[in-house]
Motif scaffolding. Structure first.
Motif, PDB file in Angstrom:
ATOM      1  N   TYR A  95       0.909  -1.162   0.040  1.00  0.00           N
ATOM      2  CA  TYR A  95       0.062  -0.059   0.034  1.00  0.00           C
ATOM      3  C   TYR A  95       0.702   1.203  -0.018  1.00  0.00           C
ATOM      4  N   PRO A 151     -10.112   6.036  -7.674  1.00  0.00           N
ATOM      5  CA  PRO A 151      -9.002   5.605  -6.881  1.00  0.00           C
ATOM      6  C   PRO A 151      -8.006   6.474  -6.149  1.00  0.00           C
ATOM      7  N   SER A 180       0.058   6.964  -6.641  1.00  0.00           N
ATOM      8  CA  SER A 180      -1.240   7.469  -6.910  1.00  0.00           C
ATOM      9  C   SER A 180      -1.021   9.061  -6.360  1.00  0.00           C
ATOM     10  N   ILE A 202       0.201   4.199  -2.565  1.00  0.00           N
ATOM     11  CA  ILE A 202      -0.225   5.509  -2.361  1.00  0.00           C
ATOM     12  C   ILE A 202       0.721   6.631  -2.988  1.00  0.00           C
ATOM     13  N   SER A 222      -7.386   6.580  -2.244  1.00  0.00           N
ATOM     14  CA  SER A 222      -6.094   6.567  -1.588  1.00  0.00           C
ATOM     15  C   SER A 222      -5.694   7.623  -0.725  1.00  0.00           C
ATOM     16  N   THR A 234      -4.837   7.021   3.318  1.00  0.00           N
ATOM     17  CA  THR A 234      -3.749   7.554   3.851  1.00  0.00           C
ATOM     18  C   THR A 234      -3.876   8.374   5.256  1.00  0.00           C
TER      19      THR A 234
END
Length: 752
Positions: free
Chosen positions: A75, A293, A82, A79, A297, A301
Motif C-alpha cells: 500500500y 482511486p 497515486s 499511495i 487512496s 492514507t
C-alpha cells in the motif's frame, strides 16, 4: 526455420479446433435434451450442494483476506504512486492553462494589440471597450464589461450557487466568442483572466469556511462540492479531510486525561471522536467524489495517519500505566474498546484494526507477561508456607459457592483463583490474536508451579543442591508424610486435568459468538479446539515430571538405607542356599514393604483422587514399575548373580521367582498390572533362569508348580493386609503382620 515454427504452432491450433468441433457436435444434434444433459452433469444431492456452497464461501473469505494482506503489503508504494499521478495531473492542467494563455497572447500580438505579459486587469477590459465608445457596442460586449462586477457582487454576498452558475455561463460564452470571434482578443483575454481570478477567490473563501469548527456538516459538504465544481478536485478533497481533522481536534480540547481518571472512559471518549470523524469523512468523500482511486487512496492514507495518532494518545495516557502495573484487565479493556469502534469502519472498506494492533499488541503483551509473573510469584510465596493438606476452597471466596468444589492445598487454591481471574481478563484478547500467547504463558507458569511441587519432595533437596550449586532457589515447605506428598500430586493432576482446561475454554468462541464455557452448553469435549487439546496434553506431561520424581523418591527409599546400603542385593538370594534348614517361604522383606506402601497409598488416594481413580491407579503402577525396572537394570546385581564367586542356588532361584510372582499377583489384584511391569518381571525371571542354567542344573526341575507360588502369594497378601487371624483368634493388624513377617524373613534368609 520460421516457416517450420509457424507450421508447428498451427498444428496444435488445428487439433484444438477439431476437438472443439467434436465437443459441440452433441449440442448440434436434433435429439439434444438440455434437461437431461444438465441432470447428468449435476448429480449431486442437496447436502453436497450445501457443502459446495460452504466451501465456496470459505474460499471467498480466504481470497478476500489474502487480497487485503496483499494490498496492505504494497500500500505505501501504491499511495505514493497515486499521489505522484495526482500531482502530475495538476501540473498538466497548469501547463494546459499556461499554453492557452500564451496562445491568446500570441493571437493578440498578431492583431497588433499590446497585451500585458504578467496580467490583464479588469481596467484593461473596460478601457478596451471604451475605445469603441464611438461605435455601437454589441450586447455581448456590454455583457463582458459588466460581468466582472456581477461576479464581485455575488462573491461579496456569498451567493455561492449563483456564482458557480455565473462562472459556468461565462465560460460557455467565452468559448463561443472564441470560436465565432465575436469579441476582440484583448477583451477575450481580459474576460478569461477576470473569471480565473474570481474563481480562485471563491475557492479560497470556500476552503477557509470549510475548515472552521463551527461549520456544520451540510454546509461543509456544500462548500466541498462547490470547490469541486470550480475544477480543483484534489484540493477540494484535501480540504474536506483537513476540515474533519480540525473539527475533531477542536472537540478534543474538552477531553483531558488525568492520572485519577478511568483509562477505559478516556479511551471510549477519544475513540468515539476519532473514528466518528473518520467515518463521516469517508461518507462525505464517497458522496461527493465517488470511488475514484486517487481520492480513495488519499482517504485511506489520511485515516491511517489519524489512527496512528490516536494509538499513540491511548498508549501514552491509558495503556502504558496499566501495563506497567500489570493491569491486564484495564489494558485489554482499553484495547478492546478502541478495536470495537475501529472495526465498525470495515463496513466502509477501511480496515484500520491492523494499525491499532501494531501499537497496542506489544504493550498489552507486556501487561500479560506482568500478570503471569505475578501469578507465579504469589503462588511460590504461598508454597513457602503451605502445609500440603487438602481442603475445600476458603469460605467467602468466589469459588466456594460453585458446584465444582475441589480439595486442594492452600497454594493450589491460590493458583486456581488467580488463573480464573486471569482468564476473565484475557477474554477480550481474542480479537488481538493473543489467545495462544496467553495459553503458552500460563503453561509456563504451571510448569514453574510443578517445579515448586517437585522441590517440596524431601528427596529433591540433595538433587537440587547437586544440580543447582550456587543458585538461589525459592524456599518451599517440605511435604514430610506420604499424605502430604500425595497432596502434591492431587494439586497438579486436578489443575492440569480439569481446572485449567475448564478455565481456558473461555478463550474459545463458537461460530455463534457464545463462549464454550457457557453452563447451558453440553459437554466441552466436542467443543475444545485442537490447540487447547494439545495444551492440555502438555499440562499432563508436566504432571508426569512430578509423578516420576515421586516414584523415584519412594523407590529409592525402599531400595536403599539412609547409609546408602541396598535392601535389594544379590546376597539376599545367594545366601539362602547356605542356611542349612527349612525355609519359611514368604516374599522378601523389600517386596513386603512395597506391598504395604502401595496399600497405604491406595487407601489415601481413594479419598484424595475422588473421580480421578485412573490417575491414582497409574501412580501405583508407575511406582511398582520403578522398583522392578531398577532391579532389572541394576548391573551390579546381575554381575553378582551371573559371575560372582557363589552361584545362584535352587533356593535362591525359588525365592527370586516367588518375589516376582508376588509382585505380579498384588499388582493384578490392585488393577495396576501394566505391560511394562509384566515385561520387567518376565525379564528378571529370564535372567535368573539363564544364570541358574549356566551352573549346569535344570531350573524347571527345582521350581514347584505355579499353584504353589500362587498359594503363597495369596496367603502373603492376606496376612500382610491383616485379614488372617492369629492363634488367639484376634485379627492381626497390617503393621503387626509386616513386622512379624519381617523378623521371620530375616531369620530365614539370614543377614542382608
Amino acid at each position: 526455420m520460421a516457416a517450420k515454427r509457424a507450421r508447428s504452432k498451427a498444428t496444435p491450433t488445428k487439433e484444438n479446433g477439431v476437438r472443439v468441433e467434436e465437443g459441440l457436435s452433441l449440442f448440434k444434434s436434433d435429439k439434444f435434451d438440455a434437461d437431461a444433459y444438465v441432470q447428468s452433469k449435476c448429480s449431486i444431492n442437496e447436502k453436497d450442494i450445501k457443502q459446495l456452497c460452504s466451501y465456496l464461501l470459505d474460499l471467498k473469505r480466504a481470497s478476500a483476506e489474502e487480497m487485503r494482506r496483499s494490498v496492505y503489503a504494497n500500500y505505501p508504494a501504491f499511495i505514493r504512486t497515486s499521489k505522484e499521478i495526482s500531482d502530475l495531473e495538476g501540473e498538466l492542467s497548469s501547463i494546459r492553462n499556461l499554453l492557452s494563455t500564451q496562445a491568446t497572447l500570441i493571437h493578440g500580438l498578431a492583431d497588433g494589440v499590446k497585451i500585458d505579459d504578467d496580467k490583464v486587469s479588469d481596467e484593461s477590459l473596460a478601457n478596451s471597450l471604451l475605445n469603441f465608445e464611438d461605435n455601437d457596442l454589441s450586447d455581448l460586449e456590454k455583457w463582458a464589461a459588466e460581468f466582472p462586477d456581477h461576479l464581485d457582487a455575488l462573491l461579496a454576498e456569498r451567493r455561492v450557487d449563483e456564482a458557480l452558475a455565473a462562472f459556468d455561463e461565462g465560460e460557455i460564452l467565452v468559448s463561443q466568442a472564441n470560436e465565432k470571434q465575436t469579441l476582440g482578443p484583448s477583451v477575450l483575454s481580459s474576460l478569461q483572466f477576470a473569471i480565473s481570478e474570481r474563481k480562485q477567490k471563491l475557492a479560497d473563501q470556500l476552503a477557509k469556511a470549510a475548515c472552521q469548527p463551527s461549520t456544520r456538516g451540510g454546509e461543509l459538504r456544500s462548500a466541498i462540492a462547490a470547490l469541486k465544481r470550480l475544477g480543483d478536485g484534489p484540493r477540494a478533497h484535501t480540504v474536506l479531510l483537513d476540515a474533519h481533522f480540525q473539527r475533531y481536534q477542536y472537540n478534543m480540547q474538552s477531553l483531558r486525561p488525568s492520572s485519577t481518571s478511568y483509562g477505559g472512559a478516556y479511551t471510549a471518549a477519544l475513540s468515539q471522536l476519532v473514528f466518528s470523524a473518520i467515518s463521516q469523512a469517508s461518507s462525505d468523500s464517497l458522496g461527493i467524489f465517488g470511488k475514484e482511486p486517487a481520492y480513495s487512496s488519499e482517504l485511506v492514507t489520511w485515516a491511517t495517519k489519524q489512527t496512528e495518532a490516536f494509538s499513540l494518545l491511548v498508549k501514552r495516557h491509558a495503556l502504558a500505566s496499566s501495563a506497567a502495573a500489570g493491569g491486564l484487565r484495564a489494558a485489554a479493556e482499553c484495547a478492546q474498546i478502541a478495536l470495537g469502534h475501529c472495526s465498525l469502519l470495515e463496513a466502509r472498506g477501511l480496515s484500520l484494526c491492523p494499525v491499532l494492533l501494531k501499537h497496542f499488541k506489544p504493550i498489552v503483551e507486556q501487561a500479560l507477561e506482568a500478570n503471569l509473573k505475578r501469578i507465579e510469584e504469589n503462588t511460590a510465596a504461598m508454597a513457602a508456607a503451605d502445609d500440603w493438606v487438602l481442603t475445600y476452597p476458603p469460605a467467602g471466596s468466589r469459588h466456594a459457592s460453585t458446584a465444582f468444589q475441589n480439595k486442594l492445598t492452600s497454594s493450589a487454591h491460590r493458583f486456581n483463583l488467580m488463573v480464573q481471574d486471569f482468564f476473565e481478563d484475557v477474554g477480550p484478547l481474542l480479537s488481538m490474536q493473543l489467545g495462544s500467547k496467553a495459553l503458552e504463558g500460563l503453561f509456563r507458569v504451571f510448569n514453574s508451579y510443578v517445579d515448586v511441587l517437585i522441590r517440596a519432595l524431601p528427596g529433591s533437596i540433595e538433587e537440587e543442591e547437586a544440580n543447582f550449586e550456587g543458585s538461589c532457589s525459592k524456599i518451599v515447605q517440605m511435604a514430610e508424610t506420604e499424605a502430604n506428598q500425595l497432596a502434591l500430586l492431587a494439586n497438579a493432576s486436578l489443575l492440569a486435568d480439569e481446572l485449567l482446561p475448564r478455565a481456558a475454554m473461555k478463550l474459545s468462541l463458537d461460530q455463534t459468538g457464545h463462549r464454550t464455557d457457557d453452563p447451558r452448553r453440553p459437554s466441552d469435549r466436542q467443543n475444545r479446539n485442537p490447540e487447547q487439546r494439545e495444551w492440555k496434553r502438555r499440562l499432563l506431561s508436566t504432571v508426569d515430571k512430578l509423578k516420576d520424581a515421586f516414584c523415584r523418591q519412594h523407590a529409592l527409599d525402599l531400595i536403599f538405607t539412609e547409609e546408602g546400603d541396598s535392601h535389594l542385593s544379590a546376597d539376599m538370594y545367594i545366601n539362602i542356599d547356605g542356611i542349612g534348614e527349612d525355609v519359611d517361604w514368604f516374599p522378601s522383606l523389600i517386596f513386603q514393604e512395597l506391598f504395604a506402601k502401595l496399600n497405604r497409598m491406595a487407601s489415601l488416594a481413594a479419598d484424595m483422587f475422588v473421580g480421578r481413580e485412573r490417575f491414582a491407579t497409574s501412580l501405583l503402577m508407575r511406582l511398582t514399575e520403578t522398583v522392578i525396572l531398577w532391579l532389572s537394570g541394576d548391573q551390579s546385581f546381575w554381575d553378582e548373580i551371573e559371575e560372582g564367586p557363589r552361584p545362584l542356588g535352587p533356593l535362591g532361584l525359588r525365592q527370586l521367582y516367588l518375589d516376582m510372582k508376588f509382585v505380579v499377583c498384588f499388582a493384578s489384584q490392585g488393577r495396576y498390572l501394566s505391560r511394562n511391569l509384566h515385561r520387567g518381571t518376565n525379564e528378571i525371571i529370564s535372567k535368573a533362569l539363564a544364570a541358574f542354567t549356566a551352573t549346569g542344573m535344570d531350573p524347571y526341575s527345582e521350581l514347584p508348580e505355579d499353584d504353589w507360588f500362587n498359594d503363597i502369594c495369596v496367603d502373603a497378601m492376606e496376612r500382610l493386609s491383616g485379614k488372617t487371624k492369629g492363634n488367639n483368634g484376634e485379627v492381626n493388624s497390617p503393621t503387626a503382620s509386616v513386622s512379624a513377617q519381617s523378623v521371620s524373613s530375616a531369620r530365614s534368609h539370614g543377614s542382608y
